[in-house]
Design a protein around this motif. Structure first.
Motif, PDB file in Angstrom:
ATOM      1  N   GLY A  58     -41.243 110.931  82.990  1.00 18.65           N
ATOM      2  CA  GLY A  58     -41.508 110.555  81.540  1.00 18.65           C
ATOM      3  C   GLY A  58     -41.263 111.672  80.717  1.00 18.65           C
ATOM      4  N   VAL A  59     -41.344 113.075  81.284  1.00 17.81           N
ATOM      5  CA  VAL A  59     -40.680 114.312  80.567  1.00 17.81           C
ATOM      6  C   VAL A  59     -39.349 114.020  80.184  1.00 17.81           C
ATOM      7  CG1 VAL A  59     -40.316 116.656  80.820  1.00 17.81           C
ATOM      8  CG2 VAL A  59     -42.576 115.786  81.378  1.00 17.81           C
ATOM      9  N   THR A  60     -38.495 113.546  81.312  1.00 17.03           N
ATOM     10  CA  THR A  60     -37.092 113.760  80.943  1.00 17.03           C
ATOM     11  C   THR A  60     -36.631 112.606  80.041  1.00 17.03           C
ATOM     12  OG1 THR A  60     -36.801 114.258  83.554  1.00 17.03           O
ATOM     13  CG2 THR A  60     -34.818 113.060  82.299  1.00 17.03           C
ATOM     14  N   PHE A  61     -37.249 111.273  80.088  1.00 15.95           N
ATOM     15  CA  PHE A  61     -37.127 110.382  79.306  1.00 15.95           C
ATOM     16  C   PHE A  61     -37.281 110.960  77.788  1.00 15.95           C
ATOM     17  CE2 PHE A  61     -38.372 106.651  76.648  1.00 15.95           C
ATOM     18  CZ  PHE A  61     -36.970 105.971  76.936  1.00 15.95           C
ATOM     19  N   GLY A  62     -38.617 111.510  77.626  1.00 15.73           N
ATOM     20  CA  GLY A  62     -38.902 112.028  76.393  1.00 15.73           C
ATOM     21  C   GLY A  62     -37.871 113.163  75.753  1.00 15.73           C
ATOM     22  N   LEU A  63     -37.100 113.840  76.593  1.00 19.40           N
ATOM     23  CA  LEU A  63     -36.331 114.950  76.206  1.00 19.40           C
ATOM     24  C   LEU A  63     -34.929 114.039  75.782  1.00 19.40           C
ATOM     25  CD1 LEU A  63     -36.665 117.568  78.739  1.00 19.40           C
ATOM     26  CD2 LEU A  63     -37.299 117.626  76.405  1.00 19.40           C
ATOM     27  N   ALA A  64     -34.673 113.024  76.313  1.00 18.18           N
ATOM     28  CA  ALA A  64     -33.310 112.146  76.044  1.00 18.18           C
ATOM     29  C   ALA A  64     -33.225 111.331  75.105  1.00 18.18           C
ATOM     30  CB  ALA A  64     -32.925 111.589  77.453  1.00 18.18           C
ATOM     31  N   TRP A  65     -34.350 110.406  74.930  1.00 15.93           N
ATOM     32  CA  TRP A  65     -34.303 109.292  73.806  1.00 15.93           C
ATOM     33  C   TRP A  65     -34.106 109.699  72.454  1.00 15.93           C
ATOM     34  CZ3 TRP A  65     -37.397 108.224  69.773  1.00 15.93           C
ATOM     35  CH2 TRP A  65     -38.829 108.698  70.066  1.00 15.93           C
ATOM     36  N   PRO A  66     -34.698 111.019  72.059  1.00 18.84           N
ATOM     37  CA  PRO A  66     -34.374 111.055  70.459  1.00 18.84           C
ATOM     38  C   PRO A  66     -32.972 111.384  70.390  1.00 18.84           C
ATOM     39  CG  PRO A  66     -36.326 112.374  71.465  1.00 18.84           C
ATOM     40  CD  PRO A  66     -35.622 111.656  72.372  1.00 18.84           C
ATOM     41  N   ARG A  67     -32.137 112.063  70.975  1.00 15.64           N
ATOM     42  CA  ARG A  67     -30.885 112.297  70.910  1.00 15.64           C
ATOM     43  C   ARG A  67     -30.011 110.910  71.076  1.00 15.64           C
ATOM     44  NH1 ARG A  67     -27.312 116.116  68.914  1.00 15.64           N
ATOM     45  NH2 ARG A  67     -25.237 115.779  69.700  1.00 15.64           N
ATOM     46  N   LEU A  68     -30.501 110.207  72.032  1.00 15.68           N
ATOM     47  CA  LEU A  68     -29.515 108.747  72.259  1.00 15.68           C
ATOM     48  C   LEU A  68     -29.751 107.844  70.884  1.00 15.68           C
ATOM     49  CD1 LEU A  68     -30.572 108.136  76.094  1.00 15.68           C
ATOM     50  CD2 LEU A  68     -28.331 109.233  74.970  1.00 15.68           C
ATOM     51  N   PHE A  69     -30.903 107.998  70.646  1.00 23.06           N
ATOM     52  CA  PHE A  69     -31.174 107.068  69.359  1.00 23.06           C
ATOM     53  C   PHE A  69     -30.853 107.574  67.798  1.00 23.06           C
ATOM     54  CE2 PHE A  69     -33.326 104.878  72.883  1.00 23.06           C
ATOM     55  CZ  PHE A  69     -32.949 103.704  72.744  1.00 23.06           C
ATOM     56  N   GLY A  70     -30.426 108.852  68.031  1.00 20.61           N
ATOM     57  CA  GLY A  70     -30.500 109.398  66.701  1.00 20.61           C
ATOM     58  C   GLY A  70     -31.408 110.233  66.006  1.00 20.61           C
ATOM     59  N   ALA A  71     -32.796 110.071  66.678  1.00 21.06           N
ATOM     60  CA  ALA A  71     -33.887 110.538  66.139  1.00 21.06           C
ATOM     61  C   ALA A  71     -33.902 111.645  65.553  1.00 21.06           C
ATOM     62  CB  ALA A  71     -35.139 110.166  66.941  1.00 21.06           C
TER      63      ALA A  71
END
Length: 251
Positions: free
Chosen positions: A238-251
């Motif tokens: 969960g922590v890893t996904f939370g660090l990655a998805w904002p960048r991947l989706f341009g958030a």
């Protein structure tokens, strides 16, 4: 024919032998584990952005500070409450379980300090809050009936959620903005990626013992070594996904 006192009661009716708590069935992944993983994967990154990237001990965050102190208060009430004597027997105490008190103390202090700093609380007010918490713990312990397992878990869960969010902000503060390292960059610099993963695992293991495992053992002693390794792995995912998805989706 002779009878023993344990087999016949005074009225001539066979006495009921004292019941012993039955061992509870352990579920590897509980609702709290899924909730914590979703919290650090989705909710915490969003809150981090809304708060302007505030660090774990930054001031001027009254809402976050209040939530953290309220969560600490719930954990303290659970710690003070007497357990239900009719609750199913937990698993036999392991070496890890017997060492939960120390990590719990450190975790409570860490979250409480972050809550006080978020509220910019002065020392006199802080002492008054601590005194009120001690009085509430004494009242709960001596004047309130024992809490069942569901109530104890409900009291501890907010603390675990707040602690998970606090850990996420630690990692974000160390690594920079969430998702700052893209997958391409990680592959290109394998040595840096391995070092970052090693640090994350080492730091998060200590943190997880303090702020997730220990308080949940106070609420309900359950789960063996393998069970908690699986729960820890879900937390890390969960922590890893939370660090990655904002960048991947341009958030």
């Amino acid at each position: 024919m002779t009878t023993t006192p344990s087999s016949i009661s005074g009225s001539g009716v066979p006495a009921t032998p004292p019941s012993t708590p039955k061992p509870r069935r352990v579920t590897a992944i509980l609702a709290e584990d899924w909730l914590l993983a979703a919290w650090v994967a989705i909710a915490t990154p969003l809150l981090f952005r809304v708060q302007g990237g505030a660090g774990p001990f930054d001031g001027g965050a009254p809402l976050i500070g209040t939530l953290r102190l309220a969560a600490v208060f719930g954990a303290l009430i659970c710690l003070a409450a007497r357990p239900d004597p009719n609750a199913p027997a937990g698993a036999a105490g392991s070496i890890i379980q017997r060492g939960a008190a120390g990590p719990l103390t450190g975790g409570l202090l860490l979250v409480a300090i972050s809550g006080f700093t978020g509220l910019d609380v002065i020392s006199n007010v802080g002492l008054a809050v601590i005194a009120a918490a001690i009085v509430a713990m004494l009242v709960v312990h001596f004047a309130v009936p024992p809490f069942n397992g569901v109530t104890r878990r409900a009291l501890v869960t907010p603390f675990v959620m707040v602690a998970g969010g606090l850990f996420w902000t630690f990692i974000a503060a160390i690594s920079g903005e969430p998702g700052s390292a893209t997958p391409v960059t990680a592959v290109a610099d394998l040595q840096t990626a391995v070092a970052a993963i090693g640090f994350l695992l080492a730091f998060s293991a200590v943190f997880y013992a303090m702020l997730v495992y220990a308080p949940r053992q106070v609420a309900e002693r359950e789960g063996g070594f393998i069970t908690w390794v699986l729960r820890y792995a879900l937390f890390i995912a969960g922590v890893t996904f939370g660090l990655a998805w904002p960048r991947l989706f341009g958030a």
